[in-house]
Structures are given as C-alpha cells and as structure tokens.
Design an enzyme around this catalytic site. Structure first.
Site, PDB file in Angstrom:
ATOM      1  N   GLU A 128       0.837  -1.210   0.000  1.00  0.00           N
ATOM      2  CA  GLU A 128       0.000   0.000   0.000  1.00  0.00           C
ATOM      3  C   GLU A 128       0.868   1.254   0.000  1.00  0.00           C
ATOM      4  O   GLU A 128       0.560   2.242  -0.664  1.00  0.00           O
ATOM      5  CB  GLU A 128      -0.931  -0.042   1.225  1.00  0.00           C
ATOM      6  CG  GLU A 128      -1.775   1.205   1.488  1.00  0.00           C
ATOM      7  CD  GLU A 128      -2.924   1.405   0.510  1.00  0.00           C
ATOM      8  OE1 GLU A 128      -2.732   1.136  -0.685  1.00  0.00           O
ATOM      9  OE2 GLU A 128      -3.990   1.862   0.943  1.00  0.00           O
ATOM     10  N   THR A 180      -3.281  10.445  -4.360  1.00  0.00           N
ATOM     11  CA  THR A 180      -3.344  10.557  -2.899  1.00  0.00           C
ATOM     12  C   THR A 180      -2.286  11.540  -2.397  1.00  0.00           C
ATOM     13  O   THR A 180      -2.560  12.360  -1.505  1.00  0.00           O
ATOM     14  CB  THR A 180      -3.153   9.168  -2.256  1.00  0.00           C
ATOM     15  OG1 THR A 180      -4.221   8.336  -2.695  1.00  0.00           O
ATOM     16  CG2 THR A 180      -3.189   9.237  -0.743  1.00  0.00           C
TER      17      THR A 180
HETATM   18  N1  HSE Z   1      -6.830   8.173   4.503  1.00  0.00           N
HETATM   19  C1  HSE Z   1      -6.146   8.332   3.255  1.00  0.00           C
HETATM   20  C2  HSE Z   1      -6.259   9.764   2.803  1.00  0.00           C
HETATM   21  C3  HSE Z   1      -6.773   7.428   2.241  1.00  0.00           C
HETATM   22  O1  HSE Z   1      -7.357  10.308   2.874  1.00  0.00           O
HETATM   23  O2  HSE Z   1      -5.266  10.359   2.384  1.00  0.00           O
HETATM   24  C4  HSE Z   1      -6.143   7.536   0.883  1.00  0.00           C
HETATM   25  O3  HSE Z   1      -6.740   6.609   0.018  1.00  0.00           O
END
Ligand code: HSE
Length: 308
Positions: A128, A180
């Site tokens: 991941e 992200t």
């Molecule tokens: N919690 C993470 C974010 C998830 O919001 O950056 C990314 O898929």
C-alpha cells in the site's frame, strides 16, 4: 493445493470524519487474484485486467507484498500471480489496498494460514505504501477484516472492528484521477482547536451510530472539517453531488478516501439507487465520464473464492 483464488473488495476510507482512522469494505466492486506457488524463485506477474499495471514486482503493489512474504517466511520457490482487477487505480475506492490485501490473504491461504490478521496488515502495508506514499491503513484494514474498522493505532497496530450498520452505499467515480499524494499535500499540518473539537465529536458519534445501528446519527456525524474543506477543490462537481444526494434522501457521505470517488449512505436500496442516479446526473451535465455503484458494506473482507 497449489492455487488459490481470492476476491478482494474495494473500500471507502476516512468515512467522513474519520480521516486516516476509519474505513469500510464494499461488496462492489472487487478484484480477483489467482495465486500459485512455483518452483522458480521470485514473483511472476500476469495481468488480465483491462488496464496496465506495473510489471516489475518491486513496483507492483501485489508483487511487493509477495516479495515481503518470501522474505518473511524464507520458503523455497516463488509465486505466480494472475491479476484480474476491476477497481481502477486512482479511483479513491481502495484499488491499491485490494491489490495489497488480496495478495497477502492469498499467500496466507496457500501457506496454510500461518499469519495473523495483524501480520497480514503489516505485509499488505508494504504494498500500500508504494501506491499512496503514506502509511495509512484505513483501506487495507477494512479490506482484510471486512466491515467497518477503526485504526486506533498503527504503531503498534490496534485495529478495532466496528459492527457494520444496515446501510446502502452509493458511489460515483468520475473519470479523472486525484493522486493521494496531491490530496495529502493540500491538507493543513495544524488543525485549529475548534475544528479538532468538532471532528472528534463527530468521530465519537459516528462510532456510537454504528453500535446503535442508527442511520440518522451516522449520517449527521459524517461531517469532516479536517480534510474535505481543502480537498473538495480537487473534485469538480463535489458541492452539486452533495446537494443532489441530500435532495434524494441520502443520510450523508463525503469523499471516498482521497477521491475523486464520492459516496453517500442511504437507508434503503431504492433511495440509494435514486441517489446514485442524481450523482451521475451531475457528472453527465459536467461532461465527465463516470461509473456508479449501489452496494452494501462487505462484512468479510478478502474472501477465498476457490482453491485447487
Ligand atoms: N486516509 C487516506 C487519505 C486514504 O485520505 O489520504 C487515501 O486513500
């Protein structure tokens, strides 16, 4: 037994107010992986997905997990993984987590279930992290445990399964990518105390809502004042989708992970279908292609679908 087939679900992370600590698994969409042990050492990757995936095991999310399995166990030989992914990378519904958790669970099944869930989480995080560039488990944990999970801590791992409520989920995935890393770069390093108080009030109430199976409490506790105010600018149509969903009777929702997918909870499938249609309508008007899903919370996570 030489080959295991697993189904690895998509997932919605953050779950409104639970930035980086809450997520849930989806019944749709899911990826399929077939894993076989080989005499030849190392990892062989076969891609039968309708899109490209990194062919180098070091750069491929599942490949990296399988390399970590080989290293951790010291077993002879290697693995051949056939990837049949349906969850598009960069969709915000846990594509990399499905690849990571799917590979970890498949390897575990082939090796006779030698790993605990927490060990599977550690292995999956190895994959991941190459996709998202950050250590967060709010997709990987629900993908492994199923249902709704709270990541109280990652070091050491403390994963708390939360009873999933009887809810329907509408997801719209507009066809553009939000990385992200970019969605994390827009966040503020410091959270004003007033916002922090609002946020932990909502997270606490959200957990209570799931325990009580109280859809209204869940809906009104989704409000996110930490990430959404900054991230929504990266998602054209966000405000319109939110308004259109509420007008159709959705309980509440937000950005799925770091986007661009958006999700909403509803009490019935009929409402969830109408909500999905309203969300889709926004993107049709904007001339942006999209996929929609109407689904429920997946209670079991990655599932062994066959072995031979
Ligand atoms: N919690 C993470 C974010 C998830 O919001 O950056 C990314 O898929």
């Amino acid at each position: 037994m030489n080959t295991v087939i697993v189904h690895a679900p998509g997932s919605v992370s953050n779950l409104g107010s639970g930035f980086d600590v809450l997520g849930f698994a989806l019944n749709e969409p899911f990826d399929e992986f077939a894993l076989r042990r080989t005499e030849q050492s190392g990892i062989t990757l076969i891609n039968e997905s309708p899109f490209e995936l990194p062919a180098d095991p070091e750069q491929n999310v599942s490949g990296r997990v399988l390399l970590a399995v080989l290293q951790k166990t010291g077993i002879d030989g290697g693995f051949e993984l056939t990837q049949r992914k349906r969850i598009l990378p960069g969709s915000g519904i846990g594509s990399s987590a499905a690849s990571a958790a799917g590979a970890a669970v498949a390897a575990n099944a082939l090796l006779g279930n030698i790993f605990s869930k927490v060990e599977l989480l550690g292995l999956a995080m190895e994959g991941e992290v190459i996709a998202s560039g950050a250590r967060h488990a709010d997709n990987v944990a629900p993908c492994i445990w199923g249902g709704v999970t709270l990541i109280r801590s990652l070091d050491p791992p403390d994963i708390i399964p939360i009873p999933p409520a009887d809810l329907f989920v509408s997801v719209v995935h507009p066809q553009f990518e939000v990385k992200t890393a970019d969605a994390r770069a827009v966040l503020k390093r410091d959270v004003p105390l007033k916002s922090a108080v609002q946020q932990w009030g909502n997270v606490g109430a959200l957990i209570a809502g799931f325990y009580r199976n109280d859809p209204e409490l869940i809906g009104r506790s989704m409000a996110d004042v930490v990430a959404e105010p900054y991230r929504k600018a990266l998602i054209p149509g966000f405000e319109e989708v939110t308004k259109a969903a509420a007008a159709e009777g959705a309980l509440g929702g937000g950005i799925s992970g770091s986007g661009p997918s958006l999700f909403q909870f509803s009490k019935t499938r009929e409402v969830a279908e109408r909500v999905a249609a309203a969300m889709a309508h926004v993107y049709r008007d904007l001339g942006i292609d999209y996929f929609t899903y109407v689904t429920t919370i997946n209670p079991e996570g990655v599932r062994v679908a066959g072995q031979y």
